[in-house]
Design a protein around this motif. Structure first.
Motif, PDB file in Angstrom:
ATOM      1  N   ALA A  36       0.834  -1.196   0.000  1.00 27.29           N
ATOM      2  CA  ALA A  36       0.000   0.000   0.000  1.00 27.29           C
ATOM      3  C   ALA A  36       0.873   1.252   0.000  1.00 27.29           C
ATOM      4  O   ALA A  36       0.625   2.204  -0.736  1.00 27.29           O
ATOM      5  N   LEU A  37       1.907   1.201   0.837  1.00 24.42           N
ATOM      6  CA  LEU A  37       2.820   2.346   0.921  1.00 24.42           C
ATOM      7  C   LEU A  37       3.464   2.608  -0.440  1.00 24.42           C
ATOM      8  O   LEU A  37       3.472   3.730  -0.962  1.00 24.42           O
ATOM      9  N   LEU A  38       3.978   1.495  -1.009  1.00 22.29           N
ATOM     10  CA  LEU A  38       4.628   1.590  -2.307  1.00 22.29           C
ATOM     11  C   LEU A  38       3.630   2.094  -3.343  1.00 22.29           C
ATOM     12  O   LEU A  38       3.933   2.958  -4.174  1.00 22.29           O
ATOM     13  N   GLY A  39       2.421   1.550  -3.282  1.00 20.27           N
ATOM     14  CA  GLY A  39       1.361   1.925  -4.201  1.00 20.27           C
ATOM     15  C   GLY A  39       1.073   3.404  -4.117  1.00 20.27           C
ATOM     16  O   GLY A  39       0.933   4.090  -5.131  1.00 20.27           O
ATOM     17  N   ILE A  82       3.073   5.715  -3.042  1.00 22.05           N
ATOM     18  CA  ILE A  82       4.203   6.475  -3.592  1.00 22.05           C
ATOM     19  C   ILE A  82       4.112   6.491  -5.119  1.00 22.05           C
ATOM     20  O   ILE A  82       4.233   7.540  -5.767  1.00 22.05           O
ATOM     21  N   PHE A  83       3.857   5.300  -5.688  1.00 23.91           N
ATOM     22  CA  PHE A  83       3.735   5.200  -7.141  1.00 23.91           C
ATOM     23  C   PHE A  83       2.598   6.074  -7.646  1.00 23.91           C
ATOM     24  O   PHE A  83       2.712   6.755  -8.663  1.00 23.91           O
ATOM     25  N   LEU A  84       1.497   6.019  -6.872  1.00 29.46           N
ATOM     26  CA  LEU A  84       0.318   6.774  -7.271  1.00 29.46           C
ATOM     27  C   LEU A  84       0.632   8.268  -7.288  1.00 29.46           C
ATOM     28  O   LEU A  84       0.269   8.981  -8.231  1.00 29.46           O
ATOM     29  N   ALA A  85       1.331   8.695  -6.233  1.00 27.18           N
ATOM     30  CA  ALA A  85       1.673  10.113  -6.142  1.00 27.18           C
ATOM     31  C   ALA A  85       2.567  10.500  -7.322  1.00 27.18           C
ATOM     32  O   ALA A  85       2.368  11.540  -7.964  1.00 27.18           O
ATOM     33  N   ILE A  93       3.326  12.879 -12.672  1.00 31.05           N
ATOM     34  CA  ILE A  93       3.730  12.749 -14.074  1.00 31.05           C
ATOM     35  C   ILE A  93       2.536  12.993 -14.984  1.00 31.05           C
ATOM     36  O   ILE A  93       2.611  13.763 -15.964  1.00 31.05           O
ATOM     37  N   ALA A  94       1.408  12.373 -14.637  1.00 27.61           N
ATOM     38  CA  ALA A  94       0.214  12.532 -15.467  1.00 27.61           C
ATOM     39  C   ALA A  94      -0.203  13.991 -15.509  1.00 27.61           C
ATOM     40  O   ALA A  94      -0.585  14.512 -16.565  1.00 27.61           O
ATOM     41  N   SER A  95      -0.110  14.636 -14.360  1.00 25.62           N
ATOM     42  CA  SER A  95      -0.508  16.031 -14.283  1.00 25.62           C
ATOM     43  C   SER A  95       0.373  16.883 -15.193  1.00 25.62           C
ATOM     44  O   SER A  95      -0.117  17.710 -15.960  1.00 25.62           O
ATOM     45  N   ASN A  96       1.679  16.617 -15.111  1.00 31.09           N
ATOM     46  CA  ASN A  96       2.619  17.365 -15.944  1.00 31.09           C
ATOM     47  C   ASN A  96       2.348  17.116 -17.428  1.00 31.09           C
ATOM     48  O   ASN A  96       2.311  18.057 -18.235  1.00 31.09           O
ATOM     49  N   GLN A  97       2.168  15.841 -17.735  1.00 36.03           N
ATOM     50  CA  GLN A  97       1.929  15.491 -19.136  1.00 36.03           C
ATOM     51  C   GLN A  97       0.653  16.145 -19.641  1.00 36.03           C
ATOM     52  O   GLN A  97       0.599  16.686 -20.744  1.00 36.03           O
ATOM     53  N   LEU A 100      -3.672  -1.079  -8.761  1.00 36.18           N
ATOM     54  CA  LEU A 100      -2.949  -1.245  -7.496  1.00 36.18           C
ATOM     55  C   LEU A 100      -3.794  -1.999  -6.484  1.00 36.18           C
ATOM     56  O   LEU A 100      -3.298  -2.867  -5.758  1.00 36.18           O
ATOM     57  N   LEU A 101      -5.085  -1.656  -6.432  1.00 29.90           N
ATOM     58  CA  LEU A 101      -5.969  -2.331  -5.489  1.00 29.90           C
ATOM     59  C   LEU A 101      -6.052  -3.819  -5.801  1.00 29.90           C
ATOM     60  O   LEU A 101      -5.981  -4.661  -4.903  1.00 29.90           O
ATOM     61  N   VAL A 102      -6.170  -4.109  -7.098  1.00 28.47           N
ATOM     62  CA  VAL A 102      -6.231  -5.514  -7.499  1.00 28.47           C
ATOM     63  C   VAL A 102      -4.925  -6.206  -7.106  1.00 28.47           C
ATOM     64  O   VAL A 102      -4.921  -7.302  -6.540  1.00 28.47           O
ATOM     65  N   GLN A 103      -3.809  -5.509  -7.346  1.00 28.10           N
ATOM     66  CA  GLN A 103      -2.498  -6.072  -7.003  1.00 28.10           C
ATOM     67  C   GLN A 103      -2.426  -6.349  -5.505  1.00 28.10           C
ATOM     68  O   GLN A 103      -1.990  -7.409  -5.064  1.00 28.10           O
TER      69      GLN A 103
END
Lengths: 155, 528
Positions: free
Chosen positions: B23-26, B28-31, B36-40, B162-165
């Protein structure tokens, strides 16, 4: 990039048009000059002011008199090429876009040189272009288009 | 309940730990993805706006050139229709030609938007007839909410993934941990719980775990069980042996004819066996009921003797033996051995030797007694005399020796026979004994020869008085049966000892005195 390319094309066009002008000058040996009413209150006209007056931006002469720009049908092509480096279709399209706004209107079109001289002689705010050879005492020359052109090419 | 499960279940704990990590890693990845998505998205929108501007630029140039509000408004309306455009401002030479769109976004000060990447698009507008001449400008503010929406849409998909993972990892971890770790351990634990290890029963290995850590654990447990069983067996055997030994010793202790006891330095008896009670003639209730009583109380008159022996035993740390007379009863004798245990404790072993002691005393008495008369014989006399001489040397105490020979005894013998002679001898002995004090020693040392040893004598008068009385008593006729009586007399020699007297010397003196009495006409005494 695009803009630079455009600039190069424009310059190429300018060089091309210079050739045309030189050819016509060679044929007629008779360049266009800007003329105004002797009492218009202006002695000379710089290029910017000329452009603003003919393209509808200014409605008054620098002296405060309401401007009346006149187009000479036979010399339009040469005149606009020399003044703003644009072909007639572009100029026409420019005015076409302003049809509905009513903010500015194109110069009045006159077919004959004599008629142009007549109008300028009778209107203090009139401003027009004619071949240097036809001018008489009723009008004054405020700018030589060839000289204006030299400024452009000098740019 | 979940917290209890986490505390008590390995699988739950591992699963929760791994899920938290994922969850923590998720997050971080999500953030990161969001950023990145926001920038793009911002970049994309910016490019889109630029494109938009390009298409209307020539018209815009004209509008600015002519300061044509109509045209500018027309353009603005077109631009604002685009959903990526929030607000537009068109200016010509510092004069606002047209302004519109979402006013709130328009009013956001520029500094605040500066932090955001390419918050707005600002372009100078050139004259359509002179590329070098600026006739106005446009400020185009992108719609951030559109960007946010776009970002949210793309992030939504990542979040779902991520939730599925997480779900898959959680279930997978729980399953794997339960399958590989928890269940074998639970199985072993369950078996271990019911295992009768004391019988040497071994733990069976869960299948599939033969070569891993769990197998190792089971093998170690089994090895430990083996080891403990072996130790337990040895221990049990030793204990049984010890019990048997103890029983044996207890039986010996309880049933021994020998009294066994322990006594501390002040004489208190700390332990004893039944024989002790018998030998010392005391009841158990008496002994137990009286914790202050000591062995010295039991010793009575021999307490001092016992005390000395115990002290010497303690000091020498060696066994000490004594013969011990119990309870003022002359027929009861104990042989007592004291052994040193420690400074505070002595062990006593006592055997009843009454029989032997009495026999010994009897034999001694017999050896020193004249069988005919019951008084002492020569051996007894020799013993007593030697002792008196010794005592005299030691403490200067004086004694008297009376040596007496019967007169006319041979005649009695010859006339009335030996039996009559014997009767005379017995009668004389009786006379002597009754005349002497209890402490005096009376003996017959020859056929008709008697001696008396009078101890604690200060002067000769006591001896003389006794001699006179004896002469008188012996002269009296002696009944020898059948109405016949016999008469005898006595010749007496007296010797008084002094500090330097020797055995032979005093006998010689008494003998010489007696000889003089005989020479002097008998029935008399002389001092020697």
């Amino acid at each position: 990039m695009v803009r630079r390319l455009f600039l190069i094309l424009a310059l190429a066009g300018a060089v091309g048009s210079t050739n045309v002008v030189q050819e016509s000058m060679a044929q007629e040996d008779d360049g266009l000059v800007l003329i105004a009413h002797p009492e218009s209150g202006i002695k000379t006209l710089d290029r910017d002011t000329a452009v603003n007056l003919f393209m509808g931006r200014f409605t008054k002469l620098p002296s405060g008199i309401t401007a009346l720009p006149i187009d000479l049908e036979s010399a339009r092509d040469t005149f606009y090429l020399q003044l703003v480096n644009k072909r007639l279709p572009e100029i026409n399209s420019y005015w076409a876009r302003l049809v509905f706004s009513g903010r500015a209107s194109p110069p009045r079109k006159v077919d004959h040189v004599e008629e142009v001289l007549e109008i300028v002689a009778n209107n203090r705010g009139a401003i027009a272009y004619v071949p240097r050879s036809v001018i008489d005492g009723r009008v004054v020359v405020v700018a030589d288009l060839g000289a204006l052109m030299e400024k452009i090419t000098g740019l | 309940m979940i917290i209890r499960m986490i505390k008590t279940r390995l699988a739950a704990r591992s699963t929760v730990a791994i899920l938290l990590l994922v969850a923590l890693l998720g997050m971080i990845f999500l953030a990161l993805a969001m950023r990145i998505a926001s920038n793009q998205e911002t970049e994309r929108q910016y490019r889109q706006l630029e494109g938009l501007l390009n298409t209307v630029e020539s018209t815009l140039q004209i509008a600015c050139f002519l300061r044509d509000q109509e045209l500018a408004n027309e353009l603005l309306a077109g631009l604002v229709q685009n959903n990526t455009v929030a607000a537009v401002t068109i200016t010509a030479d510092d004069q606002v030609l047209a302004q519109g769109g979402d006013d709130s976004q328009l009013l956001v000060p520029e500094e605040q938007q500066a932090g955001q990447h390419r918050a707005e698009l600002v372009r100078p507008i050139y004259s359509p007839f002179d590329d070098a001449k600026v006739v106005g400008g446009i400020r185009l503010i992108p719609d951030r909410s559109v960007i946010r929406q776009e970002v949210a849409d793309s992030i939504f998909f990542i979040t779902i993934l991520l939730l599925v993972q997480m779900a898959v990892i959680g279930v997978g971890t729980a399953f794997i941990v339960v399958r590989l770790v928890t269940r074998p351990i639970a199985t072993i634990s369950h078996r271990l719980h019911r295992l009768k290890a004391e019988t040497g029963e071994q733990l069976t290995l869960p299948r599939g775990n033969e070569n891993d850590e769990i197998g190792q654990l089971v093998n170690d447990v089994n090895a430990m069980i083996d080891y403990l069983i072996k130790i337990l067996g040895t221990e049990r055997q030793l204990r049984l042996q010890r019990e048997v030994e103890e029983k044996k010793f207890r039986t010996i202790f309880e049933n021994a004819e020998t009294a066994i006891f322990q006594v501390d330095e002040s004489g208190h008896i700390t332990s004893f066996n039944p024989a002790f009670l018998r030998h010392f003639k005391i009841s158990e209730t008496n002994l137990r009921g009286n914790p202050e009583s000591t062995i010295y109380d039991l010793a009575g008159s021999q307490a001092n003797l016992l005390r000395e022996q115990m002290e010497s035993c303690r000091q020498k740390r060696a066994n000490s033996e004594l013969e011990f007379n119990v309870a003022e009863d002359p027929t009861r004798w104990l042989h007592l051995i004291l052994s040193y245990l420690d400074d505070n404790l002595l062990q006593g072993v006592a055997n009843d030797i009454s029989e032997r002691k009495l026999a010994e005393l009897d034999a001694e008495r017999r050896a020193t007694t004249d069988s005919l008369t019951g008084i002492g014989n020569r051996a007894g006399f020799d013993n007593r005399l030697a002792r008196l001489v010794r005592q005299g040397h030691q403490n200067g105490q004086r004694f008297a020796l009376l040596m007496m020979d019967l007169d006319f005894f041979k005649e009695v013998n010859d006339t009335y026979g030996h039996q009559a002679g014997d009767q005379v001898l017995v009668a004389v002995a009786t006379t002597l004994r009754s005349a002497a004090r209890k402490t005096d020693y009376v003996a017959r040392v020859g056929g008709d020869e008697f001696v008396l040893l009078l101890d604690n004598i200060d002067n000769e008068h006591q001896a003389i008085r006794l001699a006179e009385k004896l002469l008188e008593d012996i002269r009296k006729p002696i009944d020898i049966g059948d109405g016949v009586s016999a008469s005898v007399g006595a010749s007496i020699g007296i010797a008084l000892s002094d500090r330097r007297s020797g055995v032979d010397e005093i006998i010689k003196r008494a003998d010489a005195a007696m000889y003089r009495s005989k020479q002097g006409g008998r029935n008399q005494f002389h001092m020697g």
